[in-house]
Design a protein around this motif. Structure first.
Motif, PDB file in Angstrom:
ATOM      1  N   UNK A 235      -5.582   5.931   3.215  1.00 46.28           N
ATOM      2  CA  UNK A 235      -4.167   5.562   3.930  1.00 46.28           C
ATOM      3  C   UNK A 235      -4.596   4.810   5.105  1.00 46.28           C
ATOM      4  N   UNK A 236      -3.650   3.979   5.482  1.00 49.71           N
ATOM      5  CA  UNK A 236      -3.665   3.396   6.650  1.00 49.71           C
ATOM      6  C   UNK A 236      -3.727   4.147   7.897  1.00 49.71           C
ATOM      7  N   UNK A 237      -2.632   5.132   7.668  1.00 46.93           N
ATOM      8  CA  UNK A 237      -2.439   6.212   8.852  1.00 46.93           C
ATOM      9  C   UNK A 237      -3.640   7.128   8.954  1.00 46.93           C
TER      10      UNK A 237
ATOM     11  N   UNK B 143       3.223   0.154   4.149  1.00 44.66           N
ATOM     12  CA  UNK B 143       2.842   1.421   3.602  1.00 44.66           C
ATOM     13  C   UNK B 143       4.383   1.913   3.041  1.00 44.66           C
TER      14      UNK B 143
ATOM     15  N   UNK C 251      -8.632  -0.584   5.199  1.00 47.75           N
ATOM     16  CA  UNK C 251      -7.570  -1.358   5.827  1.00 47.75           C
ATOM     17  C   UNK C 251      -8.292  -1.881   7.007  1.00 47.75           C
TER      18      UNK C 251
ATOM     19  N   UNK D 298       0.892  -1.326   0.045  1.00 47.38           N
ATOM     20  CA  UNK D 298       0.020  -0.024  -0.102  1.00 47.38           C
ATOM     21  C   UNK D 298       0.938   1.191   0.161  1.00 47.38           C
ATOM     22  N   UNK D 299       0.091   2.607  -0.217  1.00 47.22           N
ATOM     23  CA  UNK D 299       0.948   3.662  -0.180  1.00 47.22           C
ATOM     24  C   UNK D 299      -0.088   4.398   1.046  1.00 47.22           C
ATOM     25  N   UNK D 300       0.789   4.957   1.767  1.00 46.30           N
ATOM     26  CA  UNK D 300       0.054   5.747   2.863  1.00 46.30           C
ATOM     27  C   UNK D 300      -0.547   7.149   2.661  1.00 46.30           C
TER      28      UNK D 300
END
Lengths: 353, 201
Positions: B147-149, A316, B186, A252-254
């Motif tokens: 995004x995960x974050x 990420x 996610x 993935x890309x964050x």
């Protein structure tokens, strides 16, 4: 004879006229639904920074349906079956030069055309892509069928130690209707994850590993309009269908609301020590290769990690929402470096060092 | 040709009925009645006109106008959640709704940043036992950074802000009143989320 002859002549004339009309009608119908090949040419070009030889066939209209296949006894031949297509005035046999040796065009059944593209190497050693391009009136280009063959070829990919004989599932995050995150200049997460994952695949296969991809093109794995659970479970299912699977790596890309967030992080599911080990090795190799900030190895309740039956990690690569990192993620060379780092980490995971 | 038309019409009708049947059975919430949330016993009440009153004269007691709550926003580089104390007006809505509404506005403090897309709307926050059910409209997905974050910090800011009220232990997320499985593809949000302490370090 006189009167009778006249009637017969009239009858024949009327008959011919009717047939002519029918002929025109049917050819009109055909023009409205059948595809016709208009030209063939091959030339060198660059696609996403990669040099390719392009084999291009012109079509009179969009919407071509085709099937791609190879035959075990003719490994150098790529076969493309074009539905509802006539060869038009295209020559039936063409000699080519370079990687492509010859092209055979045949109407094997009525309105079913088969292309046989012979290469100088087995098709499975080539890195190629078949796709259609729509008519572009602005650029005055007709609908086209395109076969791009990479000049580098698959075997040009690097190799890594420790993965031979192992089975690995690679998951390119997002795809199809789900673009994933989008960078400030418009780069999409789904294109970066696919490009990097394909490079990892090439390196691992080149090193003797068995790799299964959850997707190998820009598509949804479950389908458009799927629920999140269906889409994410479909990715997990790819590894469940292959009983030999040993690890699952999701790329993935964050992204974040503020562009100042940056760096690398890798994830594992809490309570999976092997998942942690995999995530830690991936983090270490990605940092060494890419030179970005270390945000750490983290545990998270992510769907694909939680539901994986094998040790799993989600990486990420960098923040696509950060200007500098977006530029890096778009760069083919940088992507290759990250792919090598991921492959090295997987090699270290299996070889235990 | 006629027969074909009839067949098509029949099929269309069948498809339409099927779609209706599917969408009709599509409300997984099962219409649970929302629990009234008026208790403010545990929050640090900062009402301007607070008087000590006996428990029997509860009906005459003036309701507090504001309450001080700790809101959790991510810092600009998304390394952790930072708490910011804010006085919230609770004359028009309860403190849970007020807290999430406040979170959704971009903070003025330089040390923290907003994580919510501007177009997102809160539909409601209600309590089911010790679980707060937070219902956003679907715009929260459309304008979201992803995004995960991004996903962890959006979820974490809501969960950690609400679980600061001792009566709330977990938070369940809904979108347009329906249960969701993930927000950005996610996190697994099929179950209520407990306080995310890892985002506080």
């Amino acid at each position: 004879m006189g009167l009778f002859g006249l009637t017969v002549t009239r009858f024949i004339r009327a008959f011919l006229l009717t047939m002519l009309c029918l002929g025109i009608l049917s050819s009109l119908c055909m023009a409205a639904s059948t595809h016709e090949l208009t030209y063939f040419k091959s030339y060198e070009t660059t696609v996403d920074g990669e040099e390719v030889i392009r084999f291009e066939l012109g079509l009179n209209r969009d919407g071509l349906a085709y099937k791609e296949s190879t035959k075990a006894y003719r490994p150098n031949t790529l076969i493309l079956d074009l539905d509802d297509t006539i060869p038009g005035r295209l020559r039936h046999q063409m000699q080519l030069s370079g990687i492509g040796e010859s092209l055979k065009v045949q109407e094997v059944e009525l309105k079913h055309t088969r292309l046989q593209l012979n290469f100088t190497k087995p098709v499975e050693e080539l890195s190629y892509r078949v796709y259609t391009l729509s008519e572009n009136r602005k650029e005055r280009k007709p609908a086209r069928l395109v076969i791009d063959v990479s000049k580098r070829g698959k075997k040009a990919a690097g190799s890594t130690e420790g993965v031979e004989g192992h089975t690995i599932v690679l998951d390119a995050g997002h795809g199809g209707s789900d673009t994933g995150a989008i960078g400030p200049s418009g780069l999409t997460e789904k294109e970066v994850t696919l490009a990097v994952t394909q490079k990892v695949r090439d390196i691992l296969e080149n090193s003797g590993a068995h790799v299964v991809m959850t997707r190998d093109s820009d598509r949804d794995v479950y389908g458009v309009n799927a629920t999140d659970r269906q889409e994410l479970q479909a990715r997990v299912d790819v590894s469940l269908r292959e009983p030999a699977t040993e690890i699952f790596v999701s790329v993935h890309c964050n992204a974040f609301s503020s562009p100042s967030a940056h760096g690398v992080e890798t994830y594992y599911y809490a309570g999976s020590p092997l998942g942690y080990r995999l995530a830690a090795l991936l983090d270490e190799e990605l940092l060494r290769e890419g030179g970005l900030q270390d945000r750490g190895v983290k545990d998270a309740n992510f769907y694909v990690l939680r539901h994986s039956a094998v040790p799993a990690s989600l990486v990420e690569l960098a923040f696509i929402t950060n200007y500098q990192e977006e530029r890096l993620l778009a760069d083919d060379g940088y992507q290759s470096g990250l792919a090598e780092a991921i492959a090295r980490a997987i090699g270290r995971y299996f070889s235990g060092n | 040709m006629q027969n074909n038309m009839k067949l098509y019409r029949g099929l269309l009708l069948l498809a339409a009925t099927a779609i209706l049947a599917v969408t009709a059975g599509c409300d997984p919430q099962g219409e649970k009645p929302p629990t009234a949330v008026s208790s403010s016993a545990s929050a640090s009440v900062a009402s301007s006109s607070e008087k000590p009153s006996s428990s029997t004269s509860g009906s005459k007691q003036e309701a507090p106008k504001s309450v001080e709550v700790e809101l959790y926003y991510p810092d600009a580089t998304a390394t952790k959640l930072v708490s910011v104390k804010k006085k919230l007006d609770i004359t028009k809505e309860d403190k849970y709704n007020a807290a999430v509404h406040a979170l959704m506005q971009d903070p003025k403090e330089k040390t923290v940043t907003g994580i919510f897309p501007k177009t997102a709307k809160l539909r409601s926050v209600r309590l089911q036992g010790d679980v707060a059910v937070v219902d956003f409209d679907s715009n929260i997905r459309k304008g979201f950074s992803g995004g995960s974050t991004g996903e962890r910090f959006l979820v974490g800011s809501v969960v950690n802000t609400l679980t600061n009220f001792p009566e709330i232990k977990k938070v369940r997320f809904l979108l347009d009143g329906k249960e969701i499985e993930s927000l950005a593809g996610h996190m697994d949000l099929t179950e209520p989320v407990a306080r995310m302490n890892s985002l506080m370090e």
